[in-house]
Design an enzyme around this catalytic site. Structure first.
Site, mmCIF file in Angstrom:
data_model
loop_
_atom_site.group_PDB
_atom_site.id
_atom_site.type_symbol
_atom_site.label_atom_id
_atom_site.label_comp_id
_atom_site.label_asym_id
_atom_site.label_seq_id
_atom_site.Cartn_x
_atom_site.Cartn_y
_atom_site.Cartn_z
ATOM 1 N N ASP A 1 -45.369 7.156 -31.968
ATOM 2 C CA ASP A 1 -45.539 8.306 -31.070
ATOM 3 C C ASP A 1 -46.735 8.104 -30.137
ATOM 4 O OD1 ASP A 1 -45.095 10.807 -30.005
ATOM 5 O OD2 ASP A 1 -45.078 11.842 -31.942
ATOM 6 N N ASP B 1 -38.186 16.483 -27.934
ATOM 7 C CA ASP B 1 -38.511 17.361 -29.063
ATOM 8 C C ASP B 1 -37.597 18.582 -29.078
ATOM 9 O OD1 ASP B 1 -40.497 15.818 -30.099
ATOM 10 O OD2 ASP B 1 -42.166 17.000 -29.311
HETATM 11 C C1 GLA Z 1 -44.576 14.744 -31.370
HETATM 12 C C2 GLA Z 1 -43.191 14.162 -31.587
HETATM 13 C C3 GLA Z 1 -42.490 14.950 -32.681
HETATM 14 C C4 GLA Z 1 -43.315 14.891 -33.954
HETATM 15 C C5 GLA Z 1 -44.730 15.383 -33.697
HETATM 16 C C6 GLA Z 1 -45.629 15.147 -34.898
HETATM 17 O O1 GLA Z 1 -44.497 16.003 -30.822
HETATM 18 O O2 GLA Z 1 -42.457 14.174 -30.394
HETATM 19 O O3 GLA Z 1 -41.200 14.452 -32.905
HETATM 20 O O4 GLA Z 1 -43.335 13.569 -34.425
HETATM 21 O O5 GLA Z 1 -45.320 14.730 -32.572
HETATM 22 O O6 GLA Z 1 -46.914 15.574 -34.702
#
Ligand code: GLA
Length: 730
Positions: free
Chosen positions: A474, A544
């Protein structure tokens, strides 16, 4: 004067021979050397790209368009005059420059002349290499055009070299490619978006002036790195000219569309040299990332199909390129930061029952990570949450027959972390300036070797000590204060390029140390999906936002440029519009990509588990088609309130069709506009017969399915249907 002319002619004759000999050495007809005019013709299935060397020794692009030009190699109506292959800052500033330099004596003009050319093989593909040299200064620029004829794609990049011995050359701008389109009226299609709204399509007329798509901050939410340009009078999805492109780069990039009053369009793309420069020391070379340019006469859908296939078959890391991506469970939506062994095992047990193949713990597993305010940077397992380490959990998950995966965010640090307390100078910063936080994070300056070594060691240890088979990588904030106080003065503005170089180096080194690990690209959702990442990550988290209706729009956009076997899609409880979509609908939307589950499945009823079991079993059956078949997008979700996609096997013997209703009646629609509810398939063999099980096993001719079509098979708002189409012998 006569002597000079004679000299030039002789040189041209010698060069022509040289080029021809080289061309003969590498027996491939995608690149043809021409003697009159001196130059090269580069062919793909549908396109021709033609270069000539002028009498003055200028390498010029004279044509890029339909392959029909091949029968007429000389000047024609679409021929472009005076468009340098490498436009520089120098002489008249009429073009968007690819190269802008400052020599040691402060001269800011470059003047290039053809030096030599060579047709070579780069990673199995014919490649034209042309070197030009400044007429006075020790500056050489070599441009490469690598040809992938079956995808109608050229990869273009350049290398600039300081061949001097004493003085540096300041590179103020170095783009990867410049291409010129014939005079016409053009419309640009690009993507735009934001967190939770990635990959939305935009169309705009290109009027005189420059339109720029760009990222300055390592995120491409606002403009994902892709475009398509079409003549304004060619609107068909499945036919007509389309030029398309993207850049193999994940940092600060830009693509300029420079439209002239005479109708011509120049497209220049590469690293965004905004607040960036590079000091090229004597003997040094700087290479640009690859720019991908394509041309097709199969319309916008043909363009996207060519690009997706090229990415799937040539860009994705080889290890997983042709392997099925596993159905995964990710516990983020169920447990967020509050993870522990017992609760994850309870989830894993049900995940196994419904058919999941890979179990993933997201954020929250490392020391002190109870919310997003602390711990990023301290990559050791939280002993309070996992007193036995991860070992026992992984062992039990493996014993159930699933692989184990984990989330990491290497490039960031929370100020509240041991790492930041020990190394406050490891983040991007300027003295006397605020260190702005994004999601309570600062960004590590990965251009630094010590930061690189720390991250390599941390994640090598994690992967060495645990049987981890999947990494979700990420990156959750944008770049600010890109300062590196400790760097030498002339390298200060190189920091963004050095960061991306080291980011790629880090991923590449981890991949070579741990070749069995599958990598997923994520950046607050789909904030960093590009060919730079997809050449080293096997799949990407598209957003997300997991609401199925939003997802239809996001996924349709994602598929403009990237293949379905990289598009990770989970079903979760999200319901942004309170329309209560069924579990089946959520699954059907997610199943058109790489399927994942993110619900709190410990709360599921038996009925829900059974639905999940059935859907996952069906997904495994159609997975080879979805992940390795050819995608045809049949109905766009934008103006129809319905959407349809089909994936067809290479031999056209089977296909799967995804049909979705969003709403049934469009606001303001009339009886008439509701009527033409046809579903016409594509990509089948017209003379073959196909059976569609979900439609009572009826047998149809391929031509019927494609030209006449079926009645739209879905009734009711937010309903869906998956059709399996199988060739039969009559
Ligand atoms: C980001 C990612 C999510 C998740 C969160 C965790 O927002 O896009 O899918 O992994 O971080 O903190």
């Amino acid at each position: 004067m006569i002597r000079i002319k004679l000299f030039i002619s002789l040189t041209l004759i010698i060069l022509t021979c040289f080029v021809k000999v080289q061309a003969h050495d590498y027996a491939d007809s995608s690149i043809i050397s021409t003697a009159s005019p001196l130059g090269w013709i580069i062919k793909t299935k549908s396109s021709v790209y033609q270069l000539t060397v002028s009498k003055e020794g200028r390498v010029q692009q004279v044509y890029y368009g339909p392959a029909d030009q091949l029968s007429f190699k000389q000047k024609n109506a679409l021929w472009i005059n005076s468009a340098d292959e490498i436009p520089v800052r120098g002489a008249f500033p009429v073009k968007t420059p690819l190269l802008e330099v400052v020599f040691a004596d402060h001269v800011r003009d470059a003047e290039l002349k053809f030096l030599d050319a060579n047709i070579m093989n780069v990673e199995g593909r014919p490649t034209l290499k042309i070197t030009q040299r400044d007429t006075y200064y020790p500056l050489e620029i070599t441009s490469y055009i690598r040809v992938l004829p079956e995808y109608d794609i050229l990869e273009k990049w350049v290398e600039v070299k300081n061949s001097g011995k004493k003085e540096a050359i300041k590179i103020e701008n170095l783009q990867s490619s410049s291409i010129n389109l014939p005079a016409d009226v053009y419309d640009l299609t690009h993507m735009a978006g934001d967190w939770g709204h990635e990959f939305q399509l935009r169309d705009t007329r290109l009027t005189e002036g420059i339109k720029t798509l760009q990222a300055r901050d390592f995120k491409s939410f606002v403009n994902p790195n892709w475009y398509m340009v079409r003549p304004a009078d060619e609107k068909e999805d499945t036919s007509g000219s389309a030029w398309f492109g993207t850049l193999q780069y994940s940092g600060n990039w830009r693509i300029d569309f420079d439209k002239a009053f005479n109708g011509r369009l120049q497209i220049v793309g590469g690293i965004n040299f905004w607040d960036t420069d590079w000091t090229l020391k004597p003997g040094q070379t700087l290479q640009s990332p690859k720019f991908v340019t394509g041309f097709t006469q199969s319309g916008s859908e043909g363009a996207s199909r060519a690009l997706r296939t090229y990415v799937r078959k040539t860009i994705l890391p080889e290890k997983w390129r042709n392997k099925p991506r596993p159905v995964l469970y990710n516990s983020w939506y169920a447990t967020a930061f509050k993870v522990n062994e017992e609760q994850q095992l309870a989830l894993a047990k049900i995940a196994k029952e419904i058919g999941v193949e890979l179990f993933v713990i997201d954020d929250g597993w490392f020391k002190g990570r109870n919310d997003d305010h602390a711990a990023l940077g301290d990559w050791t397992v939280d002993q309070k949450k996992f007193p036995n380490g991860l070992g026992n959990l992984i062992k039990q998950i493996n014993a159930m027959g699933m692989d184990f995966g984990i989330w990491i965010e290497p490039e960031m640090v929370n100020p509240n972390s041991d790492l930041y307390r020990a190394h406050p100078d490891w983040v991007f910063n300027f003295p006397h300036r605020t260190r702005h936080e994004g999601r309570n994070q600062l960004m590590l300056n990965l251009a630094r070797e010590d930061v690189y070594q720390y991250l390599l060691k941390s994640f090598s240890t994690l992967l060495n000590e645990n049987n981890i088979k999947f990494i979700k990588w990420d990156q959750n904030r944008t770049l600010s204060e890109p300062g590196w106080p400790a760097a030498p003065a002339d390298e200060q503005r190189e920091v963004r390029i050095r960061y991306i170089n080291n980011l790629y180096r880090l991923i590449d080194t981890l991949r070579s140390r741990f070749p069995d690990v599958l990598f997923e690209d994520c950046s607050s959702g789909g904030g960093r999906v590009d060919l730079g990442m997809l050449s080293r990550m096997d799949q990407a988290w598209a957003s997300d936002d997991t609401d199925p209706v939003n997802r239809l729009l996001i996924q349709y956009g994602y598929l403009n440029a990237f293949p379905a076997n990289t598009m990770v899609s989970w079903i979760t409880h999200e319901d942004w519009y309170k329309i209560k979509p069924t579990l089946g609908y959520r699954f059907d939307v997610a199943m058109s990509g790489v399927l994942g589950v993110g619900f709190d499945i410990t709360k599921w009823t038996m009925e829900e588990k059974n639905t999940a079991k059935e859907k996952i079993a069906l997904y495994k059956k159609i997975r080879p088609l979805v992940q390795q078949g050819t995608l045809y997008r049949l109905i766009a979700p934008y103006d129809n309130d319905k959407c349809a996609l089909t994936y067809v096997s290479d031999d056209r013997s089977s296909a799967v069709v995804f049909c979705y209703n969003m709403a049934v009646i469009l606001p303001g629609s009339t009886d008439v506009s509701q009527k033409p509810n046809l579903l016409k398939l594509q990509g089948l063999d017209p003379s073959a017969s196909y059976q569609i099980t979900a439609l009572g096993n009826t047998v149809y001719k391929g031509s019927f399915l494609m030209n006449i079509g079926l009645s739209w098979p879905v009734n009711g708002a937010y309903q869906s249907k998956i059709l399996e189409v199988q060739k039969v012998t009559e």
